[in-house]
Design a protein around this motif. Structure first.
Motif, short mmCIF file in Angstrom:
data_model
loop_
_atom_site.label_atom_id
_atom_site.label_comp_id
_atom_site.label_asym_id
_atom_site.label_seq_id
_atom_site.Cartn_x
_atom_site.Cartn_y
_atom_site.Cartn_z
N MET A 73 0.83 -1.19 0.00
CA MET A 73 0.00 0.00 0.00
C MET A 73 0.87 1.24 0.00
O MET A 73 1.94 1.26 0.57
CB MET A 73 -0.90 0.01 1.22
CG MET A 73 -2.02 -0.98 1.14
SD MET A 73 -3.09 -0.71 2.52
CE MET A 73 -3.11 -2.36 3.16
N ILE A 74 0.36 2.27 -0.58
CA ILE A 74 1.08 3.53 -0.65
C ILE A 74 0.70 4.36 0.57
O ILE A 74 -0.46 4.57 0.86
CB ILE A 74 0.72 4.29 -1.94
CG1 ILE A 74 1.06 3.44 -3.15
CG2 ILE A 74 1.43 5.62 -1.98
CD1 ILE A 74 0.51 4.00 -4.44
N LYS A 75 1.71 4.83 1.28
CA LYS A 75 1.45 5.62 2.47
C LYS A 75 1.48 7.10 2.10
O LYS A 75 2.40 7.57 1.45
CB LYS A 75 2.50 5.31 3.53
CG LYS A 75 2.19 5.95 4.85
CD LYS A 75 3.10 5.44 5.93
CE LYS A 75 2.68 6.06 7.23
NZ LYS A 75 3.29 5.45 8.35
N ASP A 76 0.46 7.81 2.50
CA ASP A 76 0.39 9.25 2.26
C ASP A 76 1.22 9.94 3.34
O ASP A 76 0.84 9.98 4.51
CB ASP A 76 -1.06 9.71 2.31
CG ASP A 76 -1.24 11.16 1.93
OD1 ASP A 76 -0.22 11.83 1.68
OD2 ASP A 76 -2.38 11.60 1.86
N ARG A 77 2.38 10.45 2.98
CA ARG A 77 3.30 11.02 3.97
C ARG A 77 2.77 12.29 4.62
O ARG A 77 3.07 12.59 5.77
CB ARG A 77 4.65 11.29 3.30
CG ARG A 77 5.38 10.03 2.96
CD ARG A 77 6.80 10.32 2.52
NE ARG A 77 7.46 9.05 2.23
CZ ARG A 77 7.95 8.72 1.06
NH1 ARG A 77 7.88 9.56 0.04
NH2 ARG A 77 8.52 7.56 0.88
N ALA A 78 1.97 13.05 3.90
CA ALA A 78 1.48 14.31 4.44
C ALA A 78 0.50 14.09 5.59
O ALA A 78 0.49 14.83 6.56
CB ALA A 78 0.82 15.13 3.34
N PHE A 79 -0.34 13.06 5.49
CA PHE A 79 -1.38 12.86 6.50
C PHE A 79 -1.23 11.55 7.26
O PHE A 79 -2.00 11.26 8.15
CB PHE A 79 -2.76 12.89 5.85
CG PHE A 79 -3.07 14.22 5.23
CD1 PHE A 79 -3.36 15.32 6.02
CD2 PHE A 79 -3.04 14.39 3.86
CE1 PHE A 79 -3.63 16.54 5.46
CE2 PHE A 79 -3.32 15.61 3.28
CZ PHE A 79 -3.61 16.69 4.09
N THR A 123 -7.18 -0.92 -0.58
CA THR A 123 -7.61 -1.60 -1.79
C THR A 123 -8.98 -2.20 -1.53
O THR A 123 -9.48 -2.21 -0.40
CB THR A 123 -6.62 -2.72 -2.16
OG1 THR A 123 -6.60 -3.68 -1.10
CG2 THR A 123 -5.22 -2.16 -2.38
N ALA A 124 -9.59 -2.72 -2.58
CA ALA A 124 -10.91 -3.33 -2.44
C ALA A 124 -10.85 -4.51 -1.48
O ALA A 124 -11.77 -4.73 -0.68
CB ALA A 124 -11.42 -3.77 -3.81
N ALA A 125 -9.78 -5.27 -1.52
CA ALA A 125 -9.64 -6.43 -0.64
C ALA A 125 -9.55 -6.01 0.82
O ALA A 125 -10.15 -6.63 1.70
CB ALA A 125 -8.41 -7.25 -1.04
N VAL A 126 -8.82 -4.94 1.09
CA VAL A 126 -8.69 -4.45 2.46
C VAL A 126 -10.02 -3.93 2.96
O VAL A 126 -10.42 -4.20 4.09
CB VAL A 126 -7.59 -3.37 2.54
CG1 VAL A 126 -7.58 -2.72 3.91
CG2 VAL A 126 -6.23 -3.95 2.22
N ARG A 127 -10.73 -3.18 2.13
CA ARG A 127 -12.04 -2.67 2.53
C ARG A 127 -13.01 -3.81 2.81
O ARG A 127 -13.78 -3.78 3.77
CB ARG A 127 -12.60 -1.75 1.45
CG ARG A 127 -11.89 -0.41 1.39
CD ARG A 127 -12.64 0.58 0.51
NE ARG A 127 -12.80 0.12 -0.87
CZ ARG A 127 -11.94 0.33 -1.86
NH1 ARG A 127 -10.84 1.02 -1.62
NH2 ARG A 127 -12.16 -0.12 -3.07
N GLU A 128 -12.99 -4.84 1.99
CA GLU A 128 -13.87 -5.99 2.19
C GLU A 128 -13.52 -6.72 3.49
O GLU A 128 -14.41 -7.13 4.23
CB GLU A 128 -13.76 -6.95 1.00
CG GLU A 128 -14.83 -8.00 0.96
CD GLU A 128 -16.22 -7.43 0.77
OE1 GLU A 128 -17.18 -8.05 1.31
OE2 GLU A 128 -16.38 -6.39 0.11
N ALA A 129 -12.24 -6.87 3.77
CA ALA A 129 -11.82 -7.53 5.01
C ALA A 129 -12.24 -6.70 6.22
O ALA A 129 -12.67 -7.26 7.24
CB ALA A 129 -10.30 -7.71 5.01
N ASN A 130 -12.14 -5.38 6.12
CA ASN A 130 -12.56 -4.53 7.23
C ASN A 130 -14.05 -4.63 7.49
O ASN A 130 -14.50 -4.53 8.64
CB ASN A 130 -12.16 -3.08 6.97
CG ASN A 130 -10.68 -2.86 7.13
OD1 ASN A 130 -10.00 -3.62 7.82
ND2 ASN A 130 -10.16 -1.82 6.49
#
Length: 69
Positions: free
Chosen positions: A1-7, A13-20
């Protein structure tokens, strides 16, 4: 996953959202004790409102009425 350094956020991803979704906390039904406590608090508030309404109708110079023993 890409980490947003500013925030400090991570793109999901869709798989992570589904797992959550699968591990999301479910609101449990209130127990009998919680139901009884809610009913008690509601009744207490109702009685308090009635008492305050009665006291506001009483003349100012009248002493408070004490219940007989």
């Amino acid at each position: 996953m890409i980490k947003d350094r500013a925030f400090g956020r991570q793109d999901s991803t869709a798989a992570v959202r589904e797992a959550n979704k699968m591990f999301r906390k479910v609101m449990a039904a209130p127990s009998e004790l919680a139901k009884a406590d809610q009913a008690f608090q509601a009744n207490r508030e109702r009685l308090k409102a009635e008492r305050l309404a009665r006291e506001s109708k009483r003349p100012v110079n009248t002493p408070p009425i004490r219940p007989a023993r």
